[in-house]
Every structure is written in C-alpha cells, then in structure tokens.
Motif scaffolding. Structure first.
Motif, PDB file in Angstrom:
ATOM      1  N   HIS A 196      37.828  43.407  38.733  1.00 57.77           N
ATOM      2  CA  HIS A 196      38.691  43.514  37.568  1.00 57.77           C
ATOM      3  C   HIS A 196      38.830  42.162  36.863  1.00 57.77           C
ATOM      4  O   HIS A 196      38.771  42.069  35.650  1.00 57.77           O
ATOM      5  CB  HIS A 196      40.076  44.010  38.008  1.00 57.77           C
ATOM      6  N   LYS A 197      39.032  41.121  37.663  1.00 57.35           N
ATOM      7  CA  LYS A 197      39.211  39.788  37.109  1.00 57.35           C
ATOM      8  C   LYS A 197      37.940  39.308  36.410  1.00 57.35           C
ATOM      9  O   LYS A 197      37.993  38.685  35.357  1.00 57.35           O
ATOM     10  CB  LYS A 197      39.617  38.813  38.221  1.00 57.35           C
ATOM     11  N   LYS A 198      36.804  39.622  37.010  1.00 62.59           N
ATOM     12  CA  LYS A 198      35.520  39.204  36.424  1.00 62.59           C
ATOM     13  C   LYS A 198      35.261  39.939  35.104  1.00 62.59           C
ATOM     14  O   LYS A 198      34.827  39.328  34.137  1.00 62.59           O
ATOM     15  CB  LYS A 198      34.364  39.510  37.396  1.00 62.59           C
ATOM     16  N   VAL A 199      35.546  41.240  35.095  1.00 64.87           N
ATOM     17  CA  VAL A 199      35.212  42.056  33.929  1.00 64.87           C
ATOM     18  C   VAL A 199      36.247  41.890  32.816  1.00 64.87           C
ATOM     19  O   VAL A 199      35.914  41.668  31.662  1.00 64.87           O
ATOM     20  CB  VAL A 199      35.071  43.550  34.326  1.00 64.87           C
ATOM     21  N   MET A 200      37.539  42.013  33.201  1.00 63.96           N
ATOM     22  CA  MET A 200      38.592  41.989  32.184  1.00 63.96           C
ATOM     23  C   MET A 200      39.060  40.575  31.837  1.00 63.96           C
ATOM     24  O   MET A 200      39.869  40.394  30.945  1.00 63.96           O
ATOM     25  CB  MET A 200      39.803  42.812  32.652  1.00 63.96           C
ATOM     26  N   LYS A 201      38.599  39.593  32.574  1.00 66.01           N
ATOM     27  CA  LYS A 201      38.989  38.188  32.353  1.00 66.01           C
ATOM     28  C   LYS A 201      40.479  37.934  32.582  1.00 66.01           C
ATOM     29  O   LYS A 201      41.023  36.948  32.128  1.00 66.01           O
ATOM     30  CB  LYS A 201      38.614  37.714  30.930  1.00 66.01           C
ATOM     31  N   LYS A 202      41.169  38.864  33.206  1.00 68.29           N
ATOM     32  CA  LYS A 202      42.559  38.593  33.576  1.00 68.29           C
ATOM     33  C   LYS A 202      42.925  39.407  34.815  1.00 68.29           C
ATOM     34  O   LYS A 202      42.258  40.409  35.114  1.00 68.29           O
ATOM     35  CB  LYS A 202      43.522  38.877  32.422  1.00 68.29           C
ATOM     36  N   GLY A 203      43.960  38.956  35.517  1.00 70.44           N
ATOM     37  CA  GLY A 203      44.348  39.614  36.756  1.00 70.44           C
ATOM     38  C   GLY A 203      44.969  40.984  36.515  1.00 70.44           C
ATOM     39  O   GLY A 203      45.401  41.304  35.422  1.00 70.44           O
ATOM     40  N   LEU A 204      44.991  41.775  37.564  1.00 67.52           N
ATOM     41  CA  LEU A 204      45.634  43.084  37.509  1.00 67.52           C
ATOM     42  C   LEU A 204      47.146  42.868  37.587  1.00 67.52           C
ATOM     43  O   LEU A 204      47.604  42.028  38.344  1.00 67.52           O
ATOM     44  CB  LEU A 204      45.143  43.910  38.712  1.00 67.52           C
ATOM     45  N   SER A 205      47.930  43.624  36.797  1.00 63.12           N
ATOM     46  CA  SER A 205      49.379  43.431  36.870  1.00 63.12           C
ATOM     47  C   SER A 205      49.886  43.924  38.226  1.00 63.12           C
ATOM     48  O   SER A 205      49.313  44.837  38.811  1.00 63.12           O
ATOM     49  CB  SER A 205      50.063  44.197  35.742  1.00 63.12           C
ATOM     50  N   PRO A 206      50.964  43.297  38.740  1.00 60.68           N
ATOM     51  CA  PRO A 206      51.478  43.672  40.061  1.00 60.68           C
ATOM     52  C   PRO A 206      51.756  45.162  40.184  1.00 60.68           C
ATOM     53  O   PRO A 206      51.504  45.757  41.238  1.00 60.68           O
ATOM     54  CB  PRO A 206      52.774  42.872  40.169  1.00 60.68           C
TER      55      PRO A 206
END
Lengths: 190, 196
Positions: free
Chosen positions: A164-174
């Motif tokens: 997710h971080k690689k593709v969306m360029k941001k972390g997943l929300s908690p």
C-alpha cells in the motif's frame, strides 16, 4: 479507595506522557495490568477500540480503563486525572513562561526524554509481539507454543501495508488497518 | 448574542472542541485543521503564527497533545474558564462514546466471532505500535547520546519485562532519568562553550 487510586494513577500517567497517546501505553500496562485491574488481553482490546472510535486516543483509553475498573464514576475519575496535569501545566506556561519552548534546558530535557519514550514503546510492542506469537498472548511464562495463525496474519497485514505504501505513496490510516485486521481475524480464527 | 460576549465565546470554545473530539480519530495532529478553521479562520481569535507556537508547546509539555492544545487555545481566547471549557468540550464526545461501548463490552467479548475479531485486532494493534515508533523516530535527532539513551532504555525495559518483576514504576523512572540526563547534558554543553 478505588476512585482515588484511579484518579491518582491516571494523573501520574498524564504527567509523564511525552509525545502523544501511545507514550501512555507502557505506563498503563505497568500500572493497570500490573495492579491486576484488567488483563493484558483486555488492554489490547481497549487499545483497538480506542483507536477505532472518534476522540483523542489518550482520553478514550483512560475512560475505558476507568469504566472497567470502577464503573461510571471510575471513568470520570480516570479521565479527569489524565487531563488535569495538562490543564495545570499549560495554564502556568501560558501565564508566565511564554519563552518556554525556546529555553535551552527545556529543549535539552526533551532531547533526553524522546529516545526514552521511543525505546519504551518499542519494548512494549516487542514484548506484545513475542507474547502473541509464542505464549498465547497473555504472559511471558508457561510453555512455548508458536501461533501459526497470528504469524500468518502478521505477515499478511504487514505485507499489505508495505505494498500500500509503495503504490499509494502514503501509509494506511489506523482505522483501515484495524478494519483489515478485524476482517482477517474473523476469517482466520473463527 | 454578541461576538465578544464572554458566554458566547465560552460556548463556542466548548462546541468547537466537542466537534474536534467527535470528528477526529486518533487525536493530536488530526485536530489541527479543524482548530485552525474554527479558531483562526472563522472567529479570528488566534492568528496562524500563534497556532504554530501552540502546537510546538503542546508537543513539548507533558500530557496528551490533543488535551494540551485544547487547554492552550482555550486559555488564549478566554483565560482559565476558556481552558477548562475547551478541555471539557474535547472530553465529552470521547467519554460518552466509550462509556456507551463499555456497557456492551463484557457481553460482546463472550461472542465467539468477536473473540476472533479481537485476536486479529491484537495483531493490528502491534503493527500500529511499531508504526508509531517509526513515526516518532523521525522527530528524534540522531546523535551518540541519543542512541545510547535509546539503547540502554530498550535493554533495561526488555530485561525487566522478561524477569516479570511486577515493578510498576520502571517506565516512569526511565522517563524521569531521560529528562534529567537531557538537562545535565545541556549544562555540561554550555560550560564547555564558556571555557572555549
């Protein structure tokens, strides 16, 4: 008396919290689980619920623990206890110490405490991880038993997080992360 | 009601932070946009620059960041009553929601499907904690003393956990030691500068 003890315990926790809600977890664990007020299992459940509901995590977790230990009055006492140090300290700073953050000793103290807080949260999460993977999640005693299901879950969620971080360029929300863990938990453990 | 009326301002402070409490998840930084919009853009009680100061002070004082910010903004706008009402506003939604859930918790936790869900959530919580460490790590300067403090705290804390001593004040003492070490190092640092 339990109400006074809840107030005092959460007052201490509030006073020694540096750097946001999660910094409270090591202390809550020592104080609240250590006193036998709630189980280690219940605490992780409360952390999940507190993170998945609106409002500051610190307040949610204090209210939750207070309610479990001392009912409605208990939750009032623990919540007031946890905010009171903030209230007192911030008012004093706003009144007399406007130069507070530029003071070099304050800066020094913060530089000293930040690595401590970081290490304490890391240690708590490491111990939790070892407990879940090898000791059925409760204590560090008893027979070693590798929990393949929890391990699978761990790999799946962290794998997804990484992608997710690689593709969306941001972390997943908690909240989404917890939603995913809940869903996978239901599939794997039920 | 008039805009500069004390009760009006106190009411707005309470409602603003109740809104913050109701619509933000996690607290702390998630609150900043709403506070900015309400207190600075809409009511013009505090300017942008002051907001930045308030964030910095809330981060560097003990206590949850969300509570610190509410108290500080409230105080700036309307003194001690403002501080109290803002903090109360922040507390009320959390309190009501969590209390509501807690009434069902003991019953719910007996349901097998929910037990399975919570077992999954446990893994999620651990991952969240690890990512909190990574996030906080960005705010810490990397230097020799910091690394030594970090490593020794980690070792002491892990050893105590595995020994299962039941000692309840370890984290508290380590935090206190961290604060003291930081101040002592500053004093030593400024003495060195003077002798140069």
């Amino acid at each position: 008396m339990i109400y006074f003890e809840l107030f005092y315990t959460f007052f201490l926790i509030g006073l020694f919290t540096f750097g946001g809600g999660y910094a409270m977890i090591p202390m809550i664990q020592e104080q609240v689980v250590g006193k036998g007020w709630i189980s280690a299992d219940a605490l992780t459940n409360f952390i999940a619920i507190s993170e998945a509901t609106p409002g500051p995590f610190a307040l949610n977790i204090s209210t939750f623990v207070g309610k479990e230990v001392g009912g409605v009055l208990g939750s009032v006492m623990s919540t007031i206890g946890v905010v009171l140090p903030s209230l007192i300290i911030i008012i004093i700073i706003a009144m007399i110490m406007k130069k507070f953050i530029t003071n070099k000793y304050v800066k020094g103290a913060l530089n000293g405490v930040k690595p401590v807080v970081l290490a304490l949260i890391l240690s708590t999460s490491l111990v939790m991880l070892i407990k879940v993977l090898f000791f059925r999640g409760t204590s560090l005693k008893g027979e070693l038993e590798f929990d393949m299901k929890s391990f699978t879950l761990l790999i799946m969620i962290s794998g997804y997080l990484f992608i997710h971080k690689k593709v969306m360029k941001k972390g997943l929300s908690p909240i989404l992360l917890l939603g995913l863990s809940a869903l996978l938990g239901l599939i794997v453990f039920y | 009601m008039k805009k500069n009326n004390v009760f009006y301002q106190l009411l707005i402070l309470f409602l603003t932070f109740a809104k913050v409490g109701l619509f933000t998840f996690g607290g702390g930084y998630a609150m900043i946009p709403i506070i900015q919009k309400e207190v600075s853009d809409r009511h013009k009680w505090i300017n942008e620059e002051e907001i930045i100061d308030i964030i910095a002070i809330s981060e560097s004082t003990p206590g949850p960041i969300a509570v610190n910010m509410a108290t500080y903004v409230g105080y700036k706008v309307r003194g001690i009553p403002g501080a109290i009402l803002s903090t109360l506003g922040l507390m009320v939604p959390s309190f009501v929601i969590i209390l509501g859930i807690s009434f069902f918790y003991d019953e719910f936790i007996k349901i097998r499907a929910l037990q399975a869900i919570f077992k999954g959530l446990k893994v999620g919580v651990i991952i969240l904690l690890f990512s909190a460490v990574l996030k906080l790590r960005k705010g810490v300067k990397v230097n020799l003393t910091g690394t030594i403090i970090f490593a020794s705290t980690l070792i002491i804390s892990l050893v105590f956990s595995f020994l299962d001593t039941g000692f309840r004040y370890l984290s508290l003492i380590l935090i206190l030691l961290g604060l003291i070490t930081g101040v002592v190092l500053t004093i030593i640092g400024s003495k060195k500068e003077k002798t140069k």
